[in-house]
Design a protein around this motif. Structure first.
Motif, PDB file in Angstrom:
ATOM      1  N   VAL A 190       0.946  12.874  14.725  1.00  0.00           N
ATOM      2  CA  VAL A 190       1.243  13.569  13.464  1.00  0.00           C
ATOM      3  C   VAL A 190       1.428  12.584  12.295  1.00  0.00           C
ATOM      4  CG1 VAL A 190       2.790  15.219  12.327  1.00  0.00           C
ATOM      5  CG2 VAL A 190       2.338  15.429  14.783  1.00  0.00           C
ATOM      6  N   ILE A 191       2.204  11.530  12.509  1.00  0.00           N
ATOM      7  CA  ILE A 191       2.550  10.658  11.369  1.00  0.00           C
ATOM      8  C   ILE A 191       1.303  10.036  10.716  1.00  0.00           C
ATOM      9  CG2 ILE A 191       3.704   8.474  10.749  1.00  0.00           C
ATOM     10  CD1 ILE A 191       6.094   9.380  12.417  1.00  0.00           C
ATOM     11  N   PRO A 192       0.362   9.460  11.484  1.00  0.00           N
ATOM     12  CA  PRO A 192      -0.817   8.911  10.795  1.00  0.00           C
ATOM     13  C   PRO A 192      -1.589   9.992  10.013  1.00  0.00           C
ATOM     14  CG  PRO A 192      -0.674   8.052  13.032  1.00  0.00           C
ATOM     15  CD  PRO A 192       0.341   9.149  12.923  1.00  0.00           C
ATOM     16  N   ARG A 193      -1.595  11.236  10.536  1.00  0.00           N
ATOM     17  CA  ARG A 193      -2.298  12.320   9.806  1.00  0.00           C
ATOM     18  C   ARG A 193      -1.583  12.642   8.496  1.00  0.00           C
ATOM     19  NH1 ARG A 193      -3.466  14.999  15.222  1.00  0.00           N
ATOM     20  NH2 ARG A 193      -5.566  14.258  15.607  1.00  0.00           N
ATOM     21  N   VAL A 211      -1.200  12.644   2.696  1.00  0.00           N
ATOM     22  CA  VAL A 211      -0.315  12.471   1.532  1.00  0.00           C
ATOM     23  C   VAL A 211      -0.617  11.187   0.778  1.00  0.00           C
ATOM     24  CG1 VAL A 211       2.095  12.264   0.791  1.00  0.00           C
ATOM     25  CG2 VAL A 211       1.487  13.820   2.634  1.00  0.00           C
ATOM     26  N   ALA A 212      -0.865  10.118   1.528  1.00  0.00           N
ATOM     27  CA  ALA A 212      -1.044   8.820   0.866  1.00  0.00           C
ATOM     28  C   ALA A 212      -2.510   8.376   0.903  1.00  0.00           C
ATOM     29  CB  ALA A 212      -0.157   7.784   1.546  1.00  0.00           C
ATOM     30  N   GLY A 213      -3.372   9.160   1.562  1.00  0.00           N
ATOM     31  CA  GLY A 213      -4.804   8.848   1.595  1.00  0.00           C
ATOM     32  C   GLY A 213      -5.135   7.685   2.512  1.00  0.00           C
ATOM     33  N   ASP A 214      -4.221   7.319   3.413  1.00  0.00           N
ATOM     34  CA  ASP A 214      -4.392   6.099   4.199  1.00  0.00           C
ATOM     35  C   ASP A 214      -3.569   6.250   5.478  1.00  0.00           C
ATOM     36  OD1 ASP A 214      -5.070   3.550   4.790  1.00  0.00           O
ATOM     37  OD2 ASP A 214      -4.029   2.599   3.102  1.00  0.00           O
ATOM     38  N   ASP A 215      -4.227   6.169   6.639  1.00  0.00           N
ATOM     39  CA  ASP A 215      -3.438   6.307   7.874  1.00  0.00           C
ATOM     40  C   ASP A 215      -3.068   4.966   8.504  1.00  0.00           C
ATOM     41  OD1 ASP A 215      -6.023   5.739   8.538  1.00  0.00           O
ATOM     42  OD2 ASP A 215      -6.202   7.239  10.128  1.00  0.00           O
ATOM     43  N   ARG A 274       0.820  -1.220   0.000  1.00  0.00           N
ATOM     44  CA  ARG A 274       0.000   0.000   0.000  1.00  0.00           C
ATOM     45  C   ARG A 274       0.852   1.267   0.000  1.00  0.00           C
ATOM     46  NH1 ARG A 274      -4.287  -1.806   4.577  1.00  0.00           N
ATOM     47  NH2 ARG A 274      -5.001   0.341   4.594  1.00  0.00           N
ATOM     48  N   VAL A 275       2.048   1.215   0.624  1.00  0.00           N
ATOM     49  CA  VAL A 275       2.835   2.448   0.745  1.00  0.00           C
ATOM     50  C   VAL A 275       3.942   2.577  -0.301  1.00  0.00           C
ATOM     51  CG1 VAL A 275       2.413   2.513   3.254  1.00  0.00           C
ATOM     52  CG2 VAL A 275       4.582   1.594   2.411  1.00  0.00           C
ATOM     53  N   LEU A 322       3.304   1.197  11.383  1.00  0.00           N
ATOM     54  CA  LEU A 322       4.743   1.494  11.386  1.00  0.00           C
ATOM     55  C   LEU A 322       5.169   2.098  12.725  1.00  0.00           C
ATOM     56  CD1 LEU A 322       5.218   2.779   7.726  1.00  0.00           C
ATOM     57  CD2 LEU A 322       5.989   0.617   8.683  1.00  0.00           C
ATOM     58  N   VAL A 323       4.366   3.037  13.257  1.00  0.00           N
ATOM     59  CA  VAL A 323       4.787   3.653  14.526  1.00  0.00           C
ATOM     60  C   VAL A 323       4.580   2.694  15.704  1.00  0.00           C
ATOM     61  CG1 VAL A 323       4.581   6.050  13.777  1.00  0.00           C
ATOM     62  CG2 VAL A 323       2.622   4.965  14.827  1.00  0.00           C
TER      63      VAL A 323
END
Ligand SMILES: C[S@@+](CC[C@H](N)C(=O)[O-])C[C@H]1O[C@@H](n2cnc3c(N)ncnc32)[C@H](O)[C@@H]1O
Length: 258
Positions: free
Chosen positions: A197-200, A205-209, A36-37, A215-216
């Motif tokens: 912040v990162i999931p937002r 940016v990628a349309g997917d949190d 996905r990423v 990852l975090v």
């Protein structure tokens, strides 16, 4: 440590971020995250780390100090889009032959395109395979690197044993991974950045949190510097040491096969 428990069905459980999943399930879920990423992976790395991942990768490859003699052979496992392999080739004065191995064909496809754009394809081989079952004979490589990959592998001990097996005697193991922050203030800032912040950023940016939550979370589940060093020693490596980067947000571990 990578804690494992038994499921109601009698199978083993392992951590997938903060969730417990059956051992056999984890790799499929990880593969889904990276499929996905893949297209946005490099951009997201810069945004999520404020560009710091570049400095950490530079530092690890500087520590490796790849030989400038022709024929130096390195294996970059979980090599994804090629960042470590490109740095090794450049640091070797374009002498090194680097095999980029990853279980995910989408990540490797991005890596292959980037290698061609940089004119590095002559120094690189891309292999789709599992870190837990490397398709190489014993004692094949002078160096084994893995960056931000090992925490995604379901059986870390197996991956470490495979690293030991494919290195030649005298070969070097280097692993870059997120680690334990030793300053409470930095840790609080880092935690807020990671979970708020990162999931937002992922969503925007990628349309997917969701992949970015994994990852975090997976970073928080990974063993600290001391415990990971013990795992590397258990795999057979000698002279195991580590260097913290940015207060321990990341750490590079080094070991030798003697
Ligand atoms: C966070 S990325 C790191 C990519 C690259 N090393 C970097 O530093 O930019 C993690 C990579 O680990 C790969 N991976 C996960 N499980 C793996 C396994 N069992 N064997 C090989 N690669 C794996 C994923 O497909 C993904 O490309």
């Amino acid at each position: 440590m990578t804690a494992q428990r038994t499921t109601a069905a009698g199978g083993m459980e392992t951590a997938f971020g903060f969730r417990k999943v059956g051992e056999g399930e984890k790799q499929g879920l990880v593969n889904d995250v990276f499929s996905r990423v893949a297209e946005r992976y490099d951009l997201m790395n810069d945004l999520m780390s404020g560009g710091l991942h570049r400095l950490w990768k530079d530092a690890m490859v500087a520590w490796l100090a790849p030989s400038r003699r022709p024929g130096f052979k390195a294996l970059d496992v979980a090599g994804g889009t090629g960042d470590i392999a490109f740095r090794i080739v450049e640091a070797s004065g374009y002498q090194a032959q680097v095999t980029v191995l990853d279980i995910n064909g989408s990540m490797l496809a991005v890596g292959r395109e980037r290698a061609i754009r940089r004119g590095l394809e002559g120094n690189l081989t891309f292999v789709e395979a599992n870190a837990e079952d490397l398709p190489f004979p014993d004692s094949s490589f002078d160096a084994y690197t893995i960056a931000f990959g090992i925490r995604n592998v379901p059986h870390i001990d197996t991956a470490l044993s495979e690293a030991f097996r494919v290195l030649r005697p005298g070969g070097r193991f280097l692993c870059l991974e997120f680690s334990d922050v030793d300053m409470p203030i930095l840790d609080r800032i880092y935690e807020a950045w990671s979970f708020q912040v990162i999931p937002r950023i992922g969503k925007m940016v990628a349309g997917d949190d969701e992949p970015y939550r994994y990852l975090v979370e997976s970073i928080r589940k990974f063993p600290n510097q001391e415990n990971f060093a013990a795992m590397i020693r258990r795999a057979g490596f000698a002279r195991v040491t580590w260097r913290d980067y940015s207060g321990g947000i990341a750490a590079a571990h080094s070991g030798w096969k003697i």
